[in-house]
Motif scaffolding. Sequence first.
Motif, PDB file in Angstrom:
ATOM      1  N   ILE A 655       0.887  -1.170   0.000  1.00  0.00           N
ATOM      2  CA  ILE A 655       0.000   0.000   0.000  1.00  0.00           C
ATOM      3  C   ILE A 655       0.920   1.214   0.000  1.00  0.00           C
ATOM      4  CG2 ILE A 655      -1.791   1.280   1.233  1.00  0.00           C
ATOM      5  CD1 ILE A 655      -2.640  -1.391   2.524  1.00  0.00           C
ATOM      6  N   TRP A 656       0.988   1.895  -1.135  1.00  0.00           N
ATOM      7  CA  TRP A 656       1.912   3.020  -1.272  1.00  0.00           C
ATOM      8  C   TRP A 656       1.430   4.219  -0.476  1.00  0.00           C
ATOM      9  CZ3 TRP A 656       6.295   1.453  -3.077  1.00  0.00           C
ATOM     10  CH2 TRP A 656       6.355   0.420  -4.017  1.00  0.00           C
ATOM     11  N   LYS A 660      -2.685   6.704  -5.376  1.00  0.00           N
ATOM     12  CA  LYS A 660      -3.461   7.677  -6.175  1.00  0.00           C
ATOM     13  C   LYS A 660      -4.935   7.692  -5.775  1.00  0.00           C
ATOM     14  CE  LYS A 660      -0.410   7.598 -10.199  1.00  0.00           C
ATOM     15  NZ  LYS A 660      -0.276   7.211 -11.621  1.00  0.00           N
ATOM     16  N   TYR A 661      -5.498   6.515  -5.497  1.00  0.00           N
ATOM     17  CA  TYR A 661      -6.914   6.455  -5.136  1.00  0.00           C
ATOM     18  C   TYR A 661      -7.164   7.205  -3.825  1.00  0.00           C
ATOM     19  CZ  TYR A 661     -11.478   4.535  -3.861  1.00  0.00           C
ATOM     20  OH  TYR A 661     -12.793   4.400  -3.492  1.00  0.00           O
ATOM     21  N   LEU A 662      -6.314   6.943  -2.829  1.00  0.00           N
ATOM     22  CA  LEU A 662      -6.475   7.637  -1.544  1.00  0.00           C
ATOM     23  C   LEU A 662      -6.189   9.127  -1.687  1.00  0.00           C
ATOM     24  CD1 LEU A 662      -4.839   5.062   0.915  1.00  0.00           C
ATOM     25  CD2 LEU A 662      -7.267   5.474   0.555  1.00  0.00           C
ATOM     26  N   SER A 663      -5.211   9.463  -2.534  1.00  0.00           N
ATOM     27  CA  SER A 663      -4.894  10.880  -2.759  1.00  0.00           C
ATOM     28  C   SER A 663      -6.090  11.620  -3.335  1.00  0.00           C
ATOM     29  CB  SER A 663      -3.702  11.021  -3.714  1.00  0.00           C
ATOM     30  OG  SER A 663      -2.544  10.504  -3.116  1.00  0.00           O
ATOM     31  N   SER A 664      -6.850  10.943  -4.217  1.00  0.00           N
ATOM     32  CA  SER A 664      -8.041  11.584  -4.808  1.00  0.00           C
ATOM     33  C   SER A 664      -9.105  11.846  -3.754  1.00  0.00           C
ATOM     34  CB  SER A 664      -8.609  10.708  -5.927  1.00  0.00           C
ATOM     35  OG  SER A 664      -9.209   9.537  -5.379  1.00  0.00           O
ATOM     36  N   LEU A 665      -9.024  11.120  -2.650  1.00  0.00           N
ATOM     37  CA  LEU A 665      -9.966  11.320  -1.535  1.00  0.00           C
ATOM     38  C   LEU A 665      -9.344  12.163  -0.426  1.00  0.00           C
ATOM     39  CD1 LEU A 665     -11.176   7.610  -1.389  1.00  0.00           C
ATOM     40  CD2 LEU A 665     -12.527   9.546  -2.216  1.00  0.00           C
ATOM     41  N   LYS A 666      -8.183  12.786  -0.745  1.00  0.00           N
ATOM     42  CA  LYS A 666      -7.443  13.658   0.192  1.00  0.00           C
ATOM     43  C   LYS A 666      -7.041  12.898   1.470  1.00  0.00           C
ATOM     44  CE  LYS A 666      -8.022  17.557  -2.218  1.00  0.00           C
ATOM     45  NZ  LYS A 666      -8.551  16.987  -3.473  1.00  0.00           N
ATOM     46  N   LYS A 667      -6.605  11.646   1.276  1.00  0.00           N
ATOM     47  CA  LYS A 667      -6.184  10.812   2.395  1.00  0.00           C
ATOM     48  C   LYS A 667      -4.846  10.163   2.103  1.00  0.00           C
ATOM     49  CE  LYS A 667      -8.737  10.569   6.090  1.00  0.00           C
ATOM     50  NZ  LYS A 667      -8.178  10.884   7.380  1.00  0.00           N
ATOM     51  N   LYS A 668      -4.105   9.879   3.179  1.00  0.00           N
ATOM     52  CA  LYS A 668      -2.894   9.069   3.083  1.00  0.00           C
ATOM     53  C   LYS A 668      -3.075   7.851   3.987  1.00  0.00           C
ATOM     54  CE  LYS A 668       0.643  12.480   1.896  1.00  0.00           C
ATOM     55  NZ  LYS A 668       1.943  13.062   2.298  1.00  0.00           N
ATOM     56  N   PRO A 669      -2.527   6.706   3.590  1.00  0.00           N
ATOM     57  CA  PRO A 669      -2.670   5.524   4.462  1.00  0.00           C
ATOM     58  C   PRO A 669      -1.906   5.720   5.767  1.00  0.00           C
ATOM     59  CG  PRO A 669      -1.130   5.045   2.681  1.00  0.00           C
ATOM     60  CD  PRO A 669      -1.718   6.398   2.392  1.00  0.00           C
ATOM     61  N   THR A 670      -2.480   5.254   6.858  1.00  0.00           N
ATOM     62  CA  THR A 670      -1.823   5.326   8.169  1.00  0.00           C
ATOM     63  C   THR A 670      -1.613   3.905   8.698  1.00  0.00           C
ATOM     64  OG1 THR A 670      -3.928   5.350   9.362  1.00  0.00           O
ATOM     65  CG2 THR A 670      -3.023   7.496   8.687  1.00  0.00           C
ATOM     66  N   LYS A 671      -0.789   3.809   9.722  1.00  0.00           N
ATOM     67  CA  LYS A 671      -0.554   2.496  10.330  1.00  0.00           C
ATOM     68  C   LYS A 671      -1.861   1.906  10.870  1.00  0.00           C
ATOM     69  CE  LYS A 671       3.001   3.348  13.151  1.00  0.00           C
ATOM     70  NZ  LYS A 671       4.105   3.034  14.077  1.00  0.00           N
ATOM     71  N   THR A 672      -2.692   2.754  11.492  1.00  0.00           N
ATOM     72  CA  THR A 672      -3.968   2.290  12.046  1.00  0.00           C
ATOM     73  C   THR A 672      -4.867   1.732  10.948  1.00  0.00           C
ATOM     74  OG1 THR A 672      -3.792   3.972  13.770  1.00  0.00           O
ATOM     75  CG2 THR A 672      -5.959   2.985  13.436  1.00  0.00           C
ATOM     76  N   LYS A 704      -7.566  -8.250  -3.795  1.00  0.00           N
ATOM     77  CA  LYS A 704      -6.764  -8.740  -4.921  1.00  0.00           C
ATOM     78  C   LYS A 704      -7.619  -8.870  -6.179  1.00  0.00           C
ATOM     79  CE  LYS A 704      -3.395 -12.385  -5.939  1.00  0.00           C
ATOM     80  NZ  LYS A 704      -2.787 -13.632  -5.457  1.00  0.00           N
ATOM     81  N   ASN A 705      -7.063  -8.426  -7.309  1.00  0.00           N
ATOM     82  CA  ASN A 705      -7.756  -8.574  -8.591  1.00  0.00           C
ATOM     83  C   ASN A 705      -7.686 -10.034  -9.044  1.00  0.00           C
ATOM     84  OD1 ASN A 705      -8.199  -5.759  -8.782  1.00  0.00           O
ATOM     85  ND2 ASN A 705      -6.076  -5.493  -9.417  1.00  0.00           N
ATOM     86  N   PRO A 706      -8.804 -10.594  -9.491  1.00  0.00           N
ATOM     87  CA  PRO A 706      -8.802 -12.007  -9.920  1.00  0.00           C
ATOM     88  C   PRO A 706      -7.834 -12.280 -11.073  1.00  0.00           C
ATOM     89  CG  PRO A 706     -11.052 -11.155  -9.740  1.00  0.00           C
ATOM     90  CD  PRO A 706     -10.135  -9.982  -9.603  1.00  0.00           C
ATOM     91  N   ALA A 707      -7.608 -11.287 -11.929  1.00  0.00           N
ATOM     92  CA  ALA A 707      -6.821 -11.505 -13.153  1.00  0.00           C
ATOM     93  C   ALA A 707      -5.313 -11.440 -12.936  1.00  0.00           C
ATOM     94  CB  ALA A 707      -7.233 -10.486 -14.212  1.00  0.00           C
ATOM     95  N   ASN A 708      -4.854 -10.770 -11.851  1.00  0.00           N
ATOM     96  CA  ASN A 708      -3.405 -10.623 -11.645  1.00  0.00           C
ATOM     97  C   ASN A 708      -3.070 -10.565 -10.161  1.00  0.00           C
ATOM     98  OD1 ASN A 708      -3.921  -7.899 -10.796  1.00  0.00           O
ATOM     99  ND2 ASN A 708      -4.047  -7.309 -12.956  1.00  0.00           N
ATOM    100  N   ASP A 709      -1.808 -10.248  -9.848  1.00  0.00           N
ATOM    101  CA  ASP A 709      -1.347 -10.239  -8.454  1.00  0.00           C
ATOM    102  C   ASP A 709      -1.505  -8.887  -7.775  1.00  0.00           C
ATOM    103  OD1 ASP A 709      -0.654 -12.880  -8.439  1.00  0.00           O
ATOM    104  OD2 ASP A 709       1.417 -12.540  -9.072  1.00  0.00           O
ATOM    105  N   TYR A 710      -2.176  -7.935  -8.404  1.00  0.00           N
ATOM    106  CA  TYR A 710      -2.278  -6.593  -7.846  1.00  0.00           C
ATOM    107  C   TYR A 710      -3.583  -6.393  -7.092  1.00  0.00           C
ATOM    108  CZ  TYR A 710       1.880  -5.696 -10.561  1.00  0.00           C
ATOM    109  OH  TYR A 710       3.154  -5.760 -11.058  1.00  0.00           O
ATOM    110  N   TYR A 711      -3.542  -5.395  -6.216  1.00  0.00           N
ATOM    111  CA  TYR A 711      -4.680  -5.106  -5.347  1.00  0.00           C
ATOM    112  C   TYR A 711      -5.301  -3.754  -5.713  1.00  0.00           C
ATOM    113  CZ  TYR A 711      -3.487  -8.962  -2.233  1.00  0.00           C
ATOM    114  OH  TYR A 711      -3.250 -10.204  -1.706  1.00  0.00           O
ATOM    115  N   SER A 712      -6.590  -3.602  -5.468  1.00  0.00           N
ATOM    116  CA  SER A 712      -7.261  -2.313  -5.699  1.00  0.00           C
ATOM    117  C   SER A 712      -8.295  -2.072  -4.600  1.00  0.00           C
ATOM    118  CB  SER A 712      -7.923  -2.290  -7.081  1.00  0.00           C
ATOM    119  OG  SER A 712      -8.813  -3.371  -7.218  1.00  0.00           O
ATOM    120  N   TRP A 713      -8.754  -0.826  -4.520  1.00  0.00           N
ATOM    121  CA  TRP A 713      -9.627  -0.393  -3.427  1.00  0.00           C
ATOM    122  C   TRP A 713     -11.103  -0.601  -3.760  1.00  0.00           C
ATOM    123  CZ3 TRP A 713      -7.479   0.916   1.110  1.00  0.00           C
ATOM    124  CH2 TRP A 713      -6.124   1.277   1.105  1.00  0.00           C
ATOM    125  N   ASN A 714     -11.888  -0.928  -2.720  1.00  0.00           N
ATOM    126  CA  ASN A 714     -13.353  -0.940  -2.804  1.00  0.00           C
ATOM    127  C   ASN A 714     -13.893  -0.101  -1.659  1.00  0.00           C
ATOM    128  OD1 ASN A 714     -13.776  -2.603  -5.053  1.00  0.00           O
ATOM    129  ND2 ASN A 714     -13.362  -4.430  -3.834  1.00  0.00           N
TER     130      ASN A 714
END
Length: 722
Positions: A655-656, A660-672, A704-714
């Motif tokens: 989780i970078w 970009k997805y979180l940035s569009s929501l004006k958020k950064k990932p935190t440890k919590t 995780k995306n069914p087609a590959n090894d990458y993850y995306s947000w819901n």
Amino acid sequence: MKLIIAEKPSVAKNIADALSIKGKKDGYFEGNQYVITWAFGHLLQLFDAKDYDTKMARWKMDNFPFIPEKFEYKVKSNPKNRQWADQGAKKQLTIIHSLMKRSDIDGIISACDYDREGQLIGDSIIYRARPSKPVYRLLLNEWTRDEVLRGLDSLKPNEELRALQDAGVSRQWADWVIGINLTSVATLKYQKGKGKALNIGRVLLPTLKIIYDRDKEIENFVPEDFFKLTATFVTSKNETYEGTYVEGKEEKFKKRETLAMVEELIQQKEAVILNKKVEKKKEFPPFLFNLSNLQGFITNKYKGWTSDKVLKVAQSLYEKKFITYPRTSSTALEESLVGKTAKVLKTVTEGMPYQDEIKFMKTKRVFNNAKVESHSAIIPTYMKPNRLTADEQIVYTAIKNRFIAQFMPIAEYEETKINTKILHIELQGIFESKGKVQLVEGWKKVEKISSKDKLLPIVQQDEKVTVGKTEVSTHATQPPKPHTEKTLLRVMETCGKGVKEEDNEELVGSILTGFSIGTPATRAETIKKLKDVGYITANGKNLISTELGKRLVETFPVKSLFDLEFTGRLEKILSDIQKGSVKKGIFLKTVFNFTTESVETIKGDKEITIHEVTGTSSKSSNEVLGTCPNCDGNIMEGRKGFGCSNWKKGCKFVIWKNDKYLSSLKKKPTKTMVKGLLKNKRAYVKGLTSKQGKKFNAYLSYEKNPANDYYSWNMEFEDKNK
């Protein structure tokens, strides 16, 4: 008039209470026969290197090795600003020295803890003032009124404790020389960037190596499948029991086909009870607690406890007079304590539901001088606490219950073994069955240990039975488990002398005394420091070496510092100095030569970076936030994101921090947030911002995306109708 110097204010108060002294002055109590003052632990510390020579103020490779010709002491530094002396310590030291010089004081009594550190604390304060008056030693195992009065009637001349002082000084000087030299030189050689030093220590590194070795065992473990055959046998009374197929002593088979053939042959066959063996067995209670066993017991049983916390709580109970001295390595009591122990048992068991079953007896399991090293095992005192904190209650109850268990009936169980042979076919093996029934609960009542009975039907030798249901089951060999504080303390205590985690305490107690990693008093501090400097991390109860810790073990060239034998021998020499059988000069010469050689080894080593200091602190970057959903690795915080420790092996979970997805929501990932995602598969996030600039809250999941090894947000919204 005698001056008593205690290690802490709370202990001084205990002594004053025992002597019914009420008169409190600035920094001391005063009565008719005694003046009682106190330290705050160490009031003095060794000089820093720069105090000996101003050129040592800056770390330069050419300045090392640095070993003072004479070791000097100064008032301990202010923890917030090491440039200045701690004013509280300075004031108290002045008070103690002025009291020592009073004309009405005709003797000085050191009442510091009866161990290496306590001796060092008292002697460093007393002899700094060059006293002309006699110095005595008060040697106690607890601070109850009876013990204080008894101790004051049997004082020892402090000269008799010279060996204990030598051991304390030797430990302190050795750790200073190794720490100052090797930490400085290793940091200069192997660290890029400014930040926390690369800590090198006599006890720190072998402890790290214990954890690293276990991690490597787990990493390199290749599971192997094995198979078992079980059969259900039916008696003439239509009762059933289960048996496992065994050839010789082997019940695990590498080839499924072998057991499949046996299974086919035995279907619906008749069998006979070849033999039946019934044995009554005794279960003795675990030995009394020493510090390591107490720490292991509590950290294993209760979530969130560390060895360091257990020691602090036990120390508090000791200073409040509720338990005996906690920093002990012994699991038995001195034989001279029989009468006192009987009194304590009577006091702490009053009103208990199983009071009638408790019987005081003098046994070798409890009273054994040969198993006592300096201090007896930890037991309650006759002082019953009225009010304890929740943490104190946990530790006190464990100590009290373990003590009471020694005087309860021995637990007994009946073990039944049945061997069943299949008739009318040629088989190399037989079927083994085991049953266990608890006959006498005994001491298990105190520890609240529930035994699960496994009953077998009543059958006799030569009785015929029939084969019912059969099954060939698949199993896999399991990797060793990561170290916990409990298992790590055991290895440190025994210096890894071939002791397995499941070995009983009697075997552990027979290990050569003194041959260990650290002492009961320092092991918890070592584990805490390994976490603080970022060499290991905790994932629940499990202790795991970090990337920094692994690089240090694999790269640092002074390999003897990782060697349990080497460190164990040094600790053994310290133990022998304490007993008076070895002179401190021999030990110090060994340490100084080792340090000089080690510095030269590091200087001549190849250029390599073990630690590159970045903006992220090593502590935060090495904390395990949870288990990787992709490969079961450890998720940790890095400089650019929260990623998996198995990234080198190809795990792509991350989780970078600039996602970009979180940035569009004006958020950064935190440890919590990351911890919530890993634990609950979604996290409730407040303060998200829509494209229109409106604030809202929602559940986020990272899938995780069914087609590959990458993850995306819901995103899911809270159902307010629930």
